[in-house]
Every structure is written in C-alpha cells, then in structure tokens.
Design an enzyme around this catalytic site. Structure first.
Site, PDB file in Angstrom:
ATOM      1  N   TYR A 216       0.849  -1.200   0.000  1.00 53.56           N
ATOM      2  CA  TYR A 216       0.000   0.000   0.000  1.00 53.56           C
ATOM      3  C   TYR A 216       0.884   1.251   0.000  1.00 53.56           C
ATOM      4  CZ  TYR A 216      -3.530   3.181   2.150  1.00 53.56           C
ATOM      5  OH  TYR A 216      -4.384   4.211   2.451  1.00 53.56           O
TER       6      TYR A 216
ATOM      7  N   ASP B 112     -12.148   7.798   6.204  1.00 55.01           N
ATOM      8  CA  ASP B 112     -10.986   8.681   6.296  1.00 55.01           C
ATOM      9  C   ASP B 112     -11.436  10.133   6.354  1.00 55.01           C
ATOM     10  OD1 ASP B 112      -8.555   9.986   6.199  1.00 55.01           O
ATOM     11  OD2 ASP B 112      -7.837   8.933   4.432  1.00 55.01           O
TER      12      ASP B 112
ATOM     13  N   ASP C 277      -3.520   4.231  10.344  1.00 55.24           N
ATOM     14  CA  ASP C 277      -4.509   3.452   9.602  1.00 55.24           C
ATOM     15  C   ASP C 277      -4.652   2.091  10.256  1.00 55.24           C
ATOM     16  OD1 ASP C 277      -5.031   5.377   7.695  1.00 55.24           O
ATOM     17  OD2 ASP C 277      -4.178   4.250   6.017  1.00 55.24           O
TER      18      ASP C 277
END
Length: 120
Positions: A14, A38, A96
């Site tokens: 990612y 987000d 995250d």
C-alpha cells in the site's frame, strides 16, 4: 484468516504503491465491497468506485507516505501503521487500521487523525 506477515506485506505494498503513484496497485489491495473511513468520524466510502476515486484523488494531489514506525500485525484480522502523509503545503500524522478478509484483501480501512495532527 491472513497471517500477520501477509497483512504486513499488504500494508507495505500500500505504501509502496502510493509512493510510486500507482493507484491501481493501491486499490487492487481492497475487496470490491470494501469500506474506507478517512478520517474516522466521516461517512464511510463504500465499494470499488468510491475507493478508486478516493485514492485517485489522493495520488493525483501528490500525496506521499512515510512510515513513522514498523507496521504492526495482530492476533486477528487487523493490522495497523503509523505514518505521515505529505502533500504540497501540508503534513498529516495518521494511524490506519486495516481489516482483512480471508482472501487477504482489505475489507475496511479506518484512518485515525484529527485537527491536531495536521501541520501546514
């Protein structure tokens, strides 16, 4: 359930995909019906089209990610990473938390950051 190593590898992919500007590499890590929140507190973005648009916009804005600590696994189906997003004129400190499906794809991404984590 994916292993800790598989989840960590996916999160590294990612970061690498993001930093190389390869939107397809990033979005390909997600399940078709994945959910992205987000930041946490905003309405969720659901499904392939929303995720493609979100990451397309982020990459086209010139965002780059730098890990602040090693990627963390878990004893379950989640992994997390602390990193800084740098876009022209702004830096955001983020954590995250990703939830993974049995096939190793990301099924949920939650970005934890707030107003105090933004530097201009």
């Amino acid at each position: 359930m994916p292993t800790q190593e598989q989840m960590k590898s996916t999160l590294q992919a990612y970061v690498d995909g993001f930093n190389s500007g390869d939107v397809a590499a990033v979005t390909g890590l997600f399940a078709d019906d994945a959910v992205v929140v987000d930041p946490v507190g905003n309405p969720p973005m659901e499904g392939r089209a929303a995720i493609d648009e979100f990451y397309g916009n982020a990459v086209s804005a010139g965002a780059k990610l730098s890990l602040d600590a090693p990627i963390r696994g878990s004893h379950g189906d989640r992994a997390a990473m602390a990193f800084t997003v740098t876009v022209p004129g702004m830096r955001v400190r983020v954590i995250d938390v990703m939830t993974f499906g049995a096939d190793g794809k990301i099924v949920r991404m939650e970005a934890h950051w707030g107003p105090d984590d933004v530097e201009s």
